[in-house]
Design a protein around this motif. Structure first.
Motif, PDB file in Angstrom:
ATOM      1  N   ILE A 169       4.627   9.748  -4.692  1.00 41.54           N
ATOM      2  CA  ILE A 169       5.063  11.141  -4.591  1.00 41.54           C
ATOM      3  C   ILE A 169       5.266  11.495  -3.119  1.00 41.54           C
ATOM      4  N   TYR A 170       4.314  11.077  -2.285  1.00 35.60           N
ATOM      5  CA  TYR A 170       4.401  11.294  -0.843  1.00 35.60           C
ATOM      6  C   TYR A 170       4.478   9.946  -0.138  1.00 35.60           C
ATOM      7  N   GLY A 171       5.163   9.903   1.014  1.00 39.85           N
ATOM      8  CA  GLY A 171       5.132   8.728   1.859  1.00 39.85           C
ATOM      9  C   GLY A 171       3.730   8.520   2.409  1.00 39.85           C
ATOM     10  N   LYS A 172       3.450   7.320   2.912  1.00 42.03           N
ATOM     11  CA  LYS A 172       2.076   6.992   3.333  1.00 42.03           C
ATOM     12  C   LYS A 172       1.577   7.877   4.469  1.00 42.03           C
ATOM     13  N   ASP A 173       2.478   8.445   5.264  1.00 43.61           N
ATOM     14  CA  ASP A 173       2.060   9.319   6.362  1.00 43.61           C
ATOM     15  C   ASP A 173       2.223  10.801   6.042  1.00 43.61           C
ATOM     16  N   MET A 228     -15.784 -12.906 -18.335  1.00 45.22           N
ATOM     17  CA  MET A 228     -14.667 -13.741 -17.891  1.00 45.22           C
ATOM     18  C   MET A 228     -13.820 -12.942 -16.910  1.00 45.22           C
ATOM     19  N   THR A 229     -13.451 -13.569 -15.802  1.00 42.11           N
ATOM     20  CA  THR A 229     -12.615 -12.898 -14.817  1.00 42.11           C
ATOM     21  C   THR A 229     -11.167 -13.282 -15.024  1.00 42.11           C
ATOM     22  N   ASN A 230     -10.298 -12.385 -14.563  1.00 40.90           N
ATOM     23  CA  ASN A 230      -8.864 -12.603 -14.714  1.00 40.90           C
ATOM     24  C   ASN A 230      -8.227 -12.398 -13.345  1.00 40.90           C
ATOM     25  N   SER A 231      -7.568 -13.409 -12.829  1.00 39.51           N
ATOM     26  CA  SER A 231      -6.987 -13.315 -11.491  1.00 39.51           C
ATOM     27  C   SER A 231      -5.886 -12.273 -11.415  1.00 39.51           C
ATOM     28  N   ASN A 232      -5.405 -11.819 -12.569  1.00 38.12           N
ATOM     29  CA  ASN A 232      -4.335 -10.817 -12.577  1.00 38.12           C
ATOM     30  C   ASN A 232      -4.851  -9.384 -12.726  1.00 38.12           C
ATOM     31  N   GLN A 233      -6.190  -9.229 -12.734  1.00 38.31           N
ATOM     32  CA  GLN A 233      -6.748  -7.882 -12.860  1.00 38.31           C
ATOM     33  C   GLN A 233      -6.305  -7.004 -11.700  1.00 38.31           C
ATOM     34  N   MET A 234      -6.021  -5.748 -12.000  1.00 42.28           N
ATOM     35  CA  MET A 234      -5.579  -4.798 -10.978  1.00 42.28           C
ATOM     36  C   MET A 234      -6.625  -3.714 -10.770  1.00 42.28           C
ATOM     37  N   THR A 235      -6.610  -3.099  -9.614  1.00 44.59           N
ATOM     38  CA  THR A 235      -7.534  -2.009  -9.297  1.00 44.59           C
ATOM     39  C   THR A 235      -6.753  -0.769  -8.876  1.00 44.59           C
ATOM     40  N   TYR A 236      -7.432   0.365  -8.919  1.00 40.31           N
ATOM     41  CA  TYR A 236      -6.834   1.635  -8.485  1.00 40.31           C
ATOM     42  C   TYR A 236      -6.462   1.566  -7.006  1.00 40.31           C
ATOM     43  N   ALA A 237      -7.325   0.911  -6.204  1.00 41.76           N
ATOM     44  CA  ALA A 237      -7.055   0.782  -4.770  1.00 41.76           C
ATOM     45  C   ALA A 237      -5.772   0.007  -4.518  1.00 41.76           C
ATOM     46  N   GLU A 238      -5.539  -1.055  -5.313  1.00 39.43           N
ATOM     47  CA  GLU A 238      -4.310  -1.836  -5.164  1.00 39.43           C
ATOM     48  C   GLU A 238      -3.074  -1.008  -5.505  1.00 39.43           C
ATOM     49  N   ALA A 239      -3.259  -0.004  -6.366  1.00 39.03           N
ATOM     50  CA  ALA A 239      -2.153   0.883  -6.733  1.00 39.03           C
ATOM     51  C   ALA A 239      -1.909   1.952  -5.674  1.00 39.03           C
ATOM     52  N   GLY A 240      -2.795   1.977  -4.667  1.00 38.12           N
ATOM     53  CA  GLY A 240      -2.580   2.903  -3.554  1.00 38.12           C
ATOM     54  C   GLY A 240      -3.535   4.069  -3.475  1.00 38.12           C
ATOM     55  N   VAL A 241      -4.523   4.141  -4.387  1.00 40.19           N
ATOM     56  CA  VAL A 241      -5.470   5.256  -4.389  1.00 40.19           C
ATOM     57  C   VAL A 241      -6.861   4.729  -4.068  1.00 40.19           C
ATOM     58  N   ASP A 242      -7.420   5.182  -2.952  1.00 39.21           N
ATOM     59  CA  ASP A 242      -8.722   4.713  -2.487  1.00 39.21           C
ATOM     60  C   ASP A 242      -9.745   5.831  -2.668  1.00 39.21           C
ATOM     61  N   ILE A 243     -10.524   5.755  -3.749  1.00 38.61           N
ATOM     62  CA  ILE A 243     -11.511   6.795  -4.039  1.00 38.61           C
ATOM     63  C   ILE A 243     -12.567   6.863  -2.949  1.00 38.61           C
ATOM     64  N   THR A 265      -8.576  17.415  -3.339  1.00 37.56           N
ATOM     65  CA  THR A 265      -7.960  16.399  -2.491  1.00 37.56           C
ATOM     66  C   THR A 265      -7.351  15.340  -3.386  1.00 37.56           C
ATOM     67  N   ALA A 266      -6.062  15.053  -3.198  1.00 31.61           N
ATOM     68  CA  ALA A 266      -5.359  14.108  -4.069  1.00 31.61           C
ATOM     69  C   ALA A 266      -4.614  13.075  -3.242  1.00 31.61           C
ATOM     70  N   GLU A 267      -4.774  11.814  -3.620  1.00 29.20           N
ATOM     71  CA  GLU A 267      -4.013  10.725  -3.014  1.00 29.20           C
ATOM     72  C   GLU A 267      -2.916  10.347  -4.000  1.00 29.20           C
ATOM     73  N   MET A 268      -1.653  10.495  -3.588  1.00 28.17           N
ATOM     74  CA  MET A 268      -0.541  10.376  -4.525  1.00 28.17           C
ATOM     75  C   MET A 268       0.572   9.482  -3.978  1.00 28.17           C
ATOM     76  N   PRO A 269       0.332   8.172  -3.915  1.00 22.27           N
ATOM     77  CA  PRO A 269       1.393   7.263  -3.470  1.00 22.27           C
ATOM     78  C   PRO A 269       2.562   7.309  -4.442  1.00 22.27           C
ATOM     79  N   ALA A 273      -2.858  17.221  -0.613  1.00 20.98           N
ATOM     80  CA  ALA A 273      -2.323  16.023  -1.257  1.00 20.98           C
ATOM     81  C   ALA A 273      -1.654  15.147  -0.216  1.00 20.98           C
ATOM     82  N   ALA A 274      -1.891  13.837  -0.296  1.00 22.13           N
ATOM     83  CA  ALA A 274      -1.357  12.910   0.691  1.00 22.13           C
ATOM     84  C   ALA A 274      -0.903  11.618   0.025  1.00 22.13           C
ATOM     85  N   GLY A 275       0.023  10.951   0.703  1.00 16.27           N
ATOM     86  CA  GLY A 275       0.420   9.640   0.226  1.00 16.27           C
ATOM     87  C   GLY A 275      -0.683   8.622   0.430  1.00 16.27           C
ATOM     88  N   LYS A 276      -1.406   8.751   1.539  1.00 15.66           N
ATOM     89  CA  LYS A 276      -2.536   7.884   1.857  1.00 15.66           C
ATOM     90  C   LYS A 276      -3.582   8.707   2.572  1.00 15.66           C
TER      91      LYS A 276
END
Length: 352
Positions: free
Chosen positions: A149-153, A1-16, A143-147, A111-114
């Motif tokens: 903590i750091y700004g996107k740039d 069953m799918t849930n339209s409210n499911q969240m992903t890590y990418a949506e939280a700002g971290v793109d593996i 290498t760490a993506e940390m939205p 480490a970067a925001g994006k």
């Protein structure tokens, strides 16, 4: 069953996937740093170094860590990322060599925001170039993506260096004494210290970093300010292998002469420096004028033109100078060691 409210890590700002893409790009880059003892294969949980393969008989390990500091803010604002990795390596390796150690390997923390794979690859490439210059293997990092903590740039860098030497070659030596000479090797400019003050001067005066640098022909102000930290490792190590004349070394970083030289001196000895002997780069005069910065403040914040200081016996002075000059190094006779009465560093004359 799918849930339209499911969240992903990418949506939280971290793109593996961005991290993986960057890793694939840098695997080829770091191969230029391969050396005996390390095969620079990335991707494992840890990295190995075969100390026996380095050929040491009675080794001591020396470890250092450092960063680039707020110099990165100027690199980020100007989109100039292809030399900050050299700064990172230099700040660690110059500290390493002052104890007489040969660099073995290096690890970085990025480490970067994006994460931006192209930008990240350029930064790692400059780290690899710094390692190549000193003969150290770039054996791993993080290498760490940390939205949040750091700004996107924004991003930050830290480095970790390990070197080794024979126990009998450890610096500083115990025979440092009154009468020994101080010689300096010139800096490439600001190196990686004092940039919070530099940025404050730029902000208060409304200075455009893309404008022509008044003190460096053909360079923009940003390019002149971002000139990477000089790496002294090769010339220092080549001298140490030729002679035992060097009694001590001091890397001139934050705190200038007065904070760094006393770290290697006996308690009863002070360094007497003739400030008029220093060929101060024009960038320091420009900063002093733009920021109304006093000589005292310059001396305790910046290297003022001298990035490395050697302590040698007076009789070794001609040979050491001649050898450095054969390498194209500009050697500055700064003064001598004297009896300490109060401060660890005594100044004669003036910079400005």
């Amino acid at each position: 069953m799918t849930n339209s409210n499911q969240m992903t890590y990418a949506e939280a700002g971290v793109d593996i996937s961005a991290s993986n893409a960057m890793l694939q790009r840098i695997k080829e880059i770091v191969k230029i740093t391969k050396r005996p003892g390390a095969d620079v294969t990335l991707g494992g949980f840890g990295s190995l170094f075969d100390l026996k393969a380095a050929g040491l008989k009675d080794p001591l390990l020396v470890a250092t860590t450092d960063g680039v500091g707020t110099k990165l803010k100027i690199a980020i604002e100007c989109g100039m990322h292809d030399s900050v990795g050299i700064d990172l390596v230099a700040m660690c390796m110059n500290d390493l060599v002052v104890q007489g150690a040969e660099p073995l390997f290096f690890l970085d923390y990025f480490a970067a925001g994006k994460l931006k794979p192209d930008q990240g690859a350029a930064i790692i490439a400059s780290i690899a170039e710094g390692c190549r210059q000193v003969g150290a293997a770039l054996i791993g990092g993080e290498t760490a993506e940390m939205p949040g903590i750091y700004g996107k740039d924004d991003y930050d860098l830290a480095g970790f260096a390990v070197g080794a030497l024979e126990r009998s070659d450890l610096l500083p030596r115990s025979n440092i004494c009154i009468g020994d000479r101080l010689i300096g090797l010139t800096s490439s400019g600001l190196h990686s210290n004092g940039f919070s003050l530099v940025r404050e001067v730029i902000a208060r005066r409304g200075i455009n970093l893309s404008s022509q640098a008044p003190f460096s022909k053909g360079l923009s102000l940003a390019e002149a300010i971002l000139v990477p930290t000089r790496i002294y490792v090769s010339s220092i190590l080549s001298l140490l292998k030729r002679t035992e004349a060097v009694k001590g070394l001091a890397h001139i970083t934050g705190g200038g002469f007065q904070e760094n030289i006393p770290r290697i001196l006996p308690r009863n000895v002070a360094a007497e420096i003739d400030l008029t002997s220093i060929p101060v780069p024009d960038i320091f005069f420009w900063l002093a004028e733009m920021g109304n910065i006093s000589e005292k403040e310059l001396l305790k914040t910046f290297n003022c033109g001298i990035g490395m200081i050697l302590i040698i016996s007076p009789e070794s002075m001609p040979d050491v100078q001649k050898y450095f000059e054969s390498l194209g190094e500009k050697v500055i006779d700064l003064g001598s060691l004297v009896k300490r009465t109060d401060h660890g560093v005594i100044y004669k004359g003036h910079l400005i």
